[in-house]
Design an enzyme around this catalytic site. Structure first.
Site, short mmCIF file in Angstrom:
data_model
loop_
_atom_site.label_atom_id
_atom_site.label_comp_id
_atom_site.label_asym_id
_atom_site.label_seq_id
_atom_site.Cartn_x
_atom_site.Cartn_y
_atom_site.Cartn_z
N TYR A 199 82.52 -8.54 23.71
CA TYR A 199 83.73 -9.30 23.36
C TYR A 199 83.42 -10.79 23.21
O TYR A 199 83.87 -11.44 22.26
CB TYR A 199 84.77 -9.07 24.46
CG TYR A 199 86.07 -9.80 24.29
CD1 TYR A 199 87.00 -9.39 23.33
CD2 TYR A 199 86.39 -10.87 25.10
CE1 TYR A 199 88.21 -10.05 23.19
CE2 TYR A 199 87.60 -11.52 24.98
CZ TYR A 199 88.52 -11.12 24.02
OH TYR A 199 89.72 -11.78 23.89
N LYS A 203 83.88 -12.96 19.79
CA LYS A 203 84.80 -14.10 19.75
C LYS A 203 84.08 -15.40 19.44
O LYS A 203 84.64 -16.31 18.81
CB LYS A 203 85.55 -14.21 21.08
CG LYS A 203 86.57 -13.10 21.30
CD LYS A 203 87.61 -13.06 20.20
CE LYS A 203 88.77 -12.15 20.51
NZ LYS A 203 89.75 -12.06 19.40
#
Length: 335
Positions: A199, A203
């Site tokens: 993640y 991001k």
């Protein structure tokens, strides 16, 4: 599902309290986004839902994209997107549901087509869709890495690519757009987060994509920015249970997703003219302009370093530099 405003006084909380947010033409009265058509991905729940409702409240016509999957990306249902459309319509606005997979070329292209065929134009794209598959790196499966990269990073790239192609064509045809893109990064992408290597990497990639898109698309009237929000959603309410806990009755709900949406709406409006290539943190009542990688202390020998001397120089520079911010979930920062 789509419908024109009819001034009905029911539906969302704002619609109930303020008599709906639609005017006779489907736009809010004096709304910041009157006449604009806005796409929000992952808009069936959480932040995306809050964004969609906030844009509609400011007069926008909204394409509500959502696959209705679980927090880990499994399953799927058309229900969440349709429910948000129903809320917007009930409050007097206009919206249409889109259930395509925006991490595919076909799905991303059909997303832009949905806006153009339903409302005749596209002004703003809010990339928000995503899910989590958290593991420590040594336990992180390749499939979980690929799935999170796909939904977050590819799921930003493809809608952006197809929207940008439309806006470039408009500009070349002499119809210069006032277009806006708001991407969704995270504090995990800016600082890292223990147990979220996939993640965090996705991001961080979104920030890089934002900067490139802003530089490339400015000539066509497109502004591109990113937010790093903190709010209580299905993705955070268990991982950060203590921080995201709902407040007592009558207290300000600092972690409500609706707190992030006002900045997103402004960035997605014509009022944000001149703001592009920036990253903002947004949570509760706080907005922060993030200042990314900038040159700090520097040493230049004017010739090649030998390893030991390079190390001495690096330690001296580190002693003069600002301390690194800790990774989320780390007990201390030792970088």
């Amino acid at each position: 599902m789509t419908a024109s405003s009819d001034g009905r006084d029911r539906g969302s909380e704002r619609g109930s309290e303020e008599g709906g947010f639609g005017g006779s033409d489907g736009g809010g009265v004096g709304g910041l986004c009157d006449g604009r058509v806005v796409i929000v991905t992952g808009a069936g729940r959480g932040l995306g839902r809050a964004h969609a409702l906030a844009f509609a409240a400011e007069g926008a016509k909204v394409v509500v994209n959502d696959l209705g999957v679980g927090p880990d990306g499994d399953g799927g249902s058309a229900g969440p997107a349709r429910q948000v459309v129903d809320e917007i319509v009930a409050a007097g606005g206009e919206a249409v549901a889109h259930g395509g997979d925006i991490a595919t070329t076909e799905g991303a292209a059909s997303l832009v087509t949905a806006a153009l065929e339903t409302f005749g134009r596209l002004d703003t794209l809010v990339n928000n869709a995503g899910f989590l598959r958290d593991r420590m790196l040594v336990n992180l499966d390749e499939d979980d890495w690929d799935a999170v990269m796909r939904v977050h990073l590819k799921g930003h790239f493809l809608p952006l690519k197809h929207a940008a192609a439309h806006w470039r064509a408009e500009a070349k045809a002499g119809r210069a757009p006032v277009a806006r893109v708001v991407n969704t990064s995270s504090g995990a992408g800016l600082l890292g987060s223990v147990g979220q290597g996939n993640y965090s990497a996705a991001k961080a990639g979104i920030v890089g994509l934002t900067l490139v898109a802003a530089a490339e698309m400015g000539r066509y009237g497109v502004q591109v920015n990113a937010i790093a929000p903190a709010a209580r959603t299905r993705m955070t309410e268990q991982t950060f249970a203590e921080t995201m806990a709902a407040p007592g009755e009558g207290e300000f709900d600092a972690m409500a997703p609706e707190n992030v949406s006002p900045l997103v709406v402004w960035l997605g409006s014509a009022a944000s003219d001149g703001v592009t290539g920036r990253v903002f943190e947004a949570e509760a009542g706080r907005i922060t302009v993030m200042e990314g990688w900038r040159p700090g202390p520097t040493a230049d020998r004017g010739a090649r370093w030998v390893p030991a001397e390079a190390g001495e120089a690096a330690r001296k520079l580190l002693s003069e530099a600002e301390p690194a911010q800790p990774v989320y979930g780390a007990k201390s920062s030792r970088r």
